[in-house]
Design a protein around this motif. Sequence first.
Motif, PDB file in Angstrom:
ATOM      1  N   GLN A 174       0.844  -1.201   0.000  1.00 56.01           N
ATOM      2  CA  GLN A 174       0.000   0.000   0.000  1.00 56.01           C
ATOM      3  C   GLN A 174       0.878   1.250   0.000  1.00 56.01           C
ATOM      4  O   GLN A 174       1.750   1.410   0.853  1.00 56.01           O
ATOM      5  N   ARG A 223      -6.290   4.816  12.228  1.00 54.79           N
ATOM      6  CA  ARG A 223      -7.413   5.180  11.359  1.00 54.79           C
ATOM      7  C   ARG A 223      -8.667   5.570  12.132  1.00 54.79           C
ATOM      8  O   ARG A 223      -9.529   6.281  11.604  1.00 54.79           O
ATOM      9  N   THR A 237     -11.357   8.455  10.626  1.00 55.50           N
ATOM     10  CA  THR A 237     -12.664   8.109  10.062  1.00 55.50           C
ATOM     11  C   THR A 237     -13.671   9.246  10.175  1.00 55.50           C
ATOM     12  O   THR A 237     -14.394   9.555   9.226  1.00 55.50           O
ATOM     13  N   GLY A 291      -5.638   5.256   6.836  1.00 51.35           N
ATOM     14  CA  GLY A 291      -7.086   5.164   6.738  1.00 51.35           C
ATOM     15  C   GLY A 291      -7.742   6.373   6.103  1.00 51.35           C
ATOM     16  O   GLY A 291      -8.934   6.631   6.319  1.00 51.35           O
ATOM     17  N   GLU A 340      -9.687   8.203   3.431  1.00 53.75           N
ATOM     18  CA  GLU A 340     -10.594   7.693   2.409  1.00 53.75           C
ATOM     19  C   GLU A 340     -11.309   8.771   1.616  1.00 53.75           C
ATOM     20  O   GLU A 340     -11.953   8.467   0.605  1.00 53.75           O
ATOM     21  N   THR A 341     -11.244  10.027   2.061  1.00 60.14           N
ATOM     22  CA  THR A 341     -11.946  11.091   1.342  1.00 60.14           C
ATOM     23  C   THR A 341     -11.026  12.273   1.092  1.00 60.14           C
ATOM     24  O   THR A 341     -10.066  12.504   1.844  1.00 60.14           O
ATOM     25  N   GLY A 360      -4.038   5.334   2.568  1.00 61.81           N
ATOM     26  CA  GLY A 360      -5.443   4.953   2.669  1.00 61.81           C
ATOM     27  C   GLY A 360      -6.074   4.687   1.323  1.00 61.81           C
ATOM     28  O   GLY A 360      -5.472   4.870   0.266  1.00 61.81           O
ATOM     29  N   TYR A 361      -7.330   4.263   1.365  1.00 58.93           N
ATOM     30  CA  TYR A 361      -8.034   3.856   0.148  1.00 58.93           C
ATOM     31  C   TYR A 361      -8.260   5.011  -0.820  1.00 58.93           C
ATOM     32  O   TYR A 361      -8.489   4.785  -2.010  1.00 58.93           O
ATOM     33  N   LEU A 362      -8.239   6.252  -0.337  1.00 60.58           N
ATOM     34  CA  LEU A 362      -8.353   7.380  -1.254  1.00 60.58           C
ATOM     35  C   LEU A 362      -7.256   7.326  -2.303  1.00 60.58           C
ATOM     36  O   LEU A 362      -7.465   7.665  -3.470  1.00 60.58           O
ATOM     37  N   HIS A 380      -5.905   0.965  -2.663  1.00 55.76           N
ATOM     38  CA  HIS A 380      -5.994  -0.240  -1.859  1.00 55.76           C
ATOM     39  C   HIS A 380      -4.631  -0.932  -1.947  1.00 55.76           C
ATOM     40  O   HIS A 380      -3.817  -0.605  -2.808  1.00 55.76           O
TER      41      HIS A 380
END
Length: 271
Positions: A19, A176, A180, A210, A212-213, A230-232, A235
């Motif tokens: 990652q 994370r 969140t 973590g 994500e936005t 993070g996933y933003l 992955h």
Amino acid sequence: MLDELERTLRQGGLRLVYQPKVDAVDGSLVRVEALVRWAHSELGAIPPARFIPLAEEHGLIDDLTQWALRTALRQWREWKAAGLDTSLAVNISAISLEQLDFPDLVERMCRALSVPTDRLVLELTEGATQPLINMMDTLTRFRIKGLGLALDDFGTGYSGLMQLRRLPFSEIKIDRQFITELTTSRDDQVIVRAVIELAHGLDLKVTAEGVETAEQLGILRAMGCDLIQGYLLAHPLEAGDLVAWAIRHKRRWKLLIRPSDEQQGRQRIGA
């Protein structure tokens, strides 16, 4: 499951995914974290939270750690040959640090695979810092050899600030759970900003995991966070996909940091 884990490890049935972590200012790829995965033929994907403690309890963790280090370092060489120069993070267990020669072992691995030690960061969870306080010499030897040490999941354990001050870490990772609800929770904003300022005051880098936005990213940039994960961004990736991701990411970064988003982040934290 223990027997199957031992057999899987011996037969090469585990794999690593990676990652990315990027610079919060310019979006450049700084590091990739190696994450171990076990795809069981009958049970499907078994999370590390299940099999890592099993390996620690039954004497497999050293073999698992050495496999992960060797595999990740070999992969680093392949990326380097492909023109992708980044650093590498690998999670290790506090149990491995009970071996006095573990820093020497890691250094020999790096030397054998022609990986500079300053390109490797070892990550340990905050919950492990209490026993680690008794291993100061071992941790210090890592730092002398040029290896980085990151305190993972910061804020979730009970190690306290004294251990953070005494242990020779080079980086901390904000858990994370504080990211969140960063856009809506004033308490989380206060905590994250305080952690970043504390870390910088101790000359430590800070990674927020973590993310994500884009709004979370904007707030973290405004707070001065160093690295984003993070996933933003991505992955966990297969090793062969990282180069292509890096190319796409350069084009996408400007869309993630639109001025309006960053200004909103500053307004939300009262900057």
